[in-house]
Design a protein around this motif. Structure first.
Motif, PDB file in Angstrom:
ATOM      1  N   ASN A 213      51.855  59.199 -59.783  1.00 30.79           N
ATOM      2  CA  ASN A 213      52.679  58.001 -59.841  1.00 30.79           C
ATOM      3  C   ASN A 213      53.862  58.207 -60.775  1.00 30.79           C
ATOM      4  OD1 ASN A 213      53.436  55.251 -60.986  1.00 30.79           O
ATOM      5  ND2 ASN A 213      52.091  54.676 -59.289  1.00 30.79           N
ATOM      6  N   ALA A 214      55.026  57.747 -60.364  1.00 26.73           N
ATOM      7  CA  ALA A 214      56.238  57.931 -61.156  1.00 26.73           C
ATOM      8  C   ALA A 214      56.279  57.023 -62.383  1.00 26.73           C
ATOM      9  CB  ALA A 214      57.480  57.693 -60.289  1.00 26.73           C
ATOM     10  N   ALA A 215      55.621  55.869 -62.341  1.00 29.01           N
ATOM     11  CA  ALA A 215      55.708  54.908 -63.436  1.00 29.01           C
ATOM     12  C   ALA A 215      54.476  54.889 -64.339  1.00 29.01           C
ATOM     13  CB  ALA A 215      55.943  53.508 -62.870  1.00 29.01           C
ATOM     14  N   GLU A 216      53.332  55.246 -63.813  1.00 25.24           N
ATOM     15  CA  GLU A 216      52.083  55.212 -64.576  1.00 25.24           C
ATOM     16  C   GLU A 216      51.428  56.586 -64.544  1.00 25.24           C
ATOM     17  OE1 GLU A 216      49.626  52.291 -62.748  1.00 25.24           O
ATOM     18  OE2 GLU A 216      51.026  50.669 -63.097  1.00 25.24           O
ATOM     19  N   GLU A 217      50.451  56.794 -65.372  1.00 25.50           N
ATOM     20  CA  GLU A 217      49.716  58.053 -65.395  1.00 25.50           C
ATOM     21  C   GLU A 217      48.530  57.967 -64.439  1.00 25.50           C
ATOM     22  OE1 GLU A 217      50.812  56.606 -68.376  1.00 25.50           O
ATOM     23  OE2 GLU A 217      52.501  57.992 -68.303  1.00 25.50           O
ATOM     24  N   ARG A 218      48.836  57.718 -63.165  1.00 26.78           N
ATOM     25  CA  ARG A 218      47.821  57.588 -62.136  1.00 26.78           C
ATOM     26  C   ARG A 218      48.041  58.654 -61.069  1.00 26.78           C
ATOM     27  NH1 ARG A 218      43.633  55.236 -63.438  1.00 26.78           N
ATOM     28  NH2 ARG A 218      43.174  54.805 -61.267  1.00 26.78           N
ATOM     29  N   ALA A 219      46.967  59.327 -60.696  1.00 27.12           N
ATOM     30  CA  ALA A 219      46.991  60.324 -59.630  1.00 27.12           C
ATOM     31  C   ALA A 219      46.199  59.778 -58.449  1.00 27.12           C
ATOM     32  CB  ALA A 219      46.364  61.630 -60.110  1.00 27.12           C
ATOM     33  N   GLU A 220      46.615  60.140 -57.258  1.00 25.07           N
ATOM     34  CA  GLU A 220      45.858  59.770 -56.071  1.00 25.07           C
ATOM     35  C   GLU A 220      46.105  60.799 -54.991  1.00 25.07           C
ATOM     36  OE1 GLU A 220      48.562  56.763 -53.515  1.00 25.07           O
ATOM     37  OE2 GLU A 220      47.633  55.897 -55.293  1.00 25.07           O
ATOM     38  N   GLY A 221      45.255  60.782 -53.991  1.00 25.65           N
ATOM     39  CA  GLY A 221      45.457  61.720 -52.913  1.00 25.65           C
ATOM     40  C   GLY A 221      44.351  61.716 -51.898  1.00 25.65           C
ATOM     41  N   GLN A 222      44.460  62.663 -51.002  1.00 30.83           N
ATOM     42  CA  GLN A 222      43.482  62.897 -49.940  1.00 30.83           C
ATOM     43  C   GLN A 222      42.932  64.296 -50.168  1.00 30.83           C
ATOM     44  OE1 GLN A 222      42.433  60.880 -47.333  1.00 30.83           O
ATOM     45  NE2 GLN A 222      41.044  62.513 -46.780  1.00 30.83           N
ATOM     46  N   ALA A 223      41.621  64.414 -50.315  1.00 34.23           N
ATOM     47  CA  ALA A 223      41.019  65.706 -50.629  1.00 34.23           C
ATOM     48  C   ALA A 223      40.526  66.446 -49.390  1.00 34.23           C
ATOM     49  CB  ALA A 223      39.859  65.526 -51.607  1.00 34.23           C
ATOM     50  N   GLY A 224      40.665  65.853 -48.249  1.00 34.58           N
ATOM     51  CA  GLY A 224      40.193  66.445 -47.002  1.00 34.58           C
ATOM     52  C   GLY A 224      39.540  65.359 -46.190  1.00 34.58           C
ATOM     53  N   CYS A 225      38.346  65.004 -46.580  1.00 37.10           N
ATOM     54  CA  CYS A 225      37.619  63.923 -45.930  1.00 37.10           C
ATOM     55  C   CYS A 225      37.749  62.634 -46.743  1.00 37.10           C
ATOM     56  CB  CYS A 225      36.153  64.318 -45.800  1.00 37.10           C
ATOM     57  SG  CYS A 225      35.114  63.068 -45.025  1.00 37.10           S
ATOM     58  N   ASN A 226      37.746  62.754 -48.038  1.00 41.86           N
ATOM     59  CA  ASN A 226      37.738  61.599 -48.932  1.00 41.86           C
ATOM     60  C   ASN A 226      39.033  61.431 -49.701  1.00 41.86           C
ATOM     61  OD1 ASN A 226      34.849  60.569 -48.793  1.00 41.86           O
ATOM     62  ND2 ASN A 226      34.541  62.758 -49.090  1.00 41.86           N
ATOM     63  N   ARG A 227      39.370  60.170 -49.977  1.00 45.01           N
ATOM     64  CA  ARG A 227      40.507  59.846 -50.838  1.00 45.01           C
ATOM     65  C   ARG A 227      40.021  59.860 -52.293  1.00 45.01           C
ATOM     66  NH1 ARG A 227      45.024  58.339 -49.465  1.00 45.01           N
ATOM     67  NH2 ARG A 227      45.336  56.873 -51.136  1.00 45.01           N
ATOM     68  N   PHE A 228      40.951  60.130 -53.219  1.00 47.71           N
ATOM     69  CA  PHE A 228      40.588  60.127 -54.634  1.00 47.71           C
ATOM     70  C   PHE A 228      41.686  59.456 -55.445  1.00 47.71           C
ATOM     71  CE2 PHE A 228      42.963  64.031 -54.004  1.00 47.71           C
ATOM     72  CZ  PHE A 228      43.796  64.086 -55.107  1.00 47.71           C
ATOM     73  N   ARG A 229      41.304  59.012 -56.637  1.00 52.64           N
ATOM     74  CA  ARG A 229      42.230  58.414 -57.612  1.00 52.64           C
ATOM     75  C   ARG A 229      41.722  58.742 -59.001  1.00 52.64           C
ATOM     76  NH1 ARG A 229      44.156  52.390 -56.277  1.00 52.64           N
ATOM     77  NH2 ARG A 229      46.208  53.223 -56.703  1.00 52.64           N
ATOM     78  N   GLY A 230      42.638  58.680 -59.952  1.00 53.48           N
ATOM     79  CA  GLY A 230      42.253  58.895 -61.339  1.00 53.48           C
ATOM     80  C   GLY A 230      43.478  58.921 -62.225  1.00 53.48           C
ATOM     81  N   SER A 231      43.288  59.355 -63.431  1.00 52.59           N
ATOM     82  CA  SER A 231      44.385  59.407 -64.391  1.00 52.59           C
ATOM     83  C   SER A 231      44.807  60.857 -64.618  1.00 52.59           C
ATOM     84  CB  SER A 231      43.946  58.785 -65.723  1.00 52.59           C
ATOM     85  OG  SER A 231      42.868  59.518 -66.269  1.00 52.59           O
TER      86      SER A 231
END
Length: 156
Positions: free
Chosen positions: A72-90
């Motif tokens: 994320n450009a404004a916050e320290e948040r990461a997200e994505g698609q790992a293949g089968c599952n979506r993920f999020r975190g800091s």
């Protein structure tokens, strides 16, 4: 993703936490790294980075789901698609060229093959350094001698 039944940990062996809570640490460094050619690199934050290789294993493109990481450009948040599952975190950027991910939480869908997903999430968990060269992001562990993952900026 909110604190809900959808938010689960993948594997404790990967160092992922089972809680949906995380503490954000402010970034104190720039989000791009200079490259040796002197050209302006793609921004680390706000770019959708498509996974091209995990360790020495190149990926074959899947038209169904692209494996990606976005910071994320404004916050320290990461997200994505790992293949089968979506993920999020800091994530944090402790110093120039350094990148660390906090707890990464993922959905837990039944998938026939989790090898690439597990390898990608392990690479993110072990990432300590990064380098951007033009439109390519390289994630490294403590040493820059080994590339954990190679990602390419998505062209729009």
């Amino acid at each position: 993703m909110r604190n809900s039944a959808v938010c689960v940990a993948l594997l404790s062996g990967l160092g992922l936490l089972s809680s949906c809570q995380s503490n954000l640490v402010p970034a104190a460094t720039p989000t791009t790294a200079a490259n040796s050619a002197g050209t302006t690199p793609t921004a680390l934050r706000g770019t959708r980075w498509l996974l091209r290789q995990v360790g020495n294993q190149p990926l074959t493109a899947s038209p169904d789901k692209e494996i990606y990481l976005q910071l994320n450009a404004a916050e320290e948040r990461a997200e994505g698609q790992a293949g089968c599952n979506r993920f999020r975190g800091s994530f944090t950027l402790p110093a120039a060229g350094e990148l660390r991910f906090g707890p990464l939480l993922a959905t837990k869908m039944a998938c026939p093959d989790l090898n690439t997903e597990t390898a990608f999430l392990t690479a993110l968990n072990n990432a300590r350094r990064y380098r951007i060269s033009a439109d390519t992001l390289y994630l490294h562990g403590e040493s820059t001698a080994t590339v954990l993952a190679t990602l390419q900026a998505q062209r729009q």
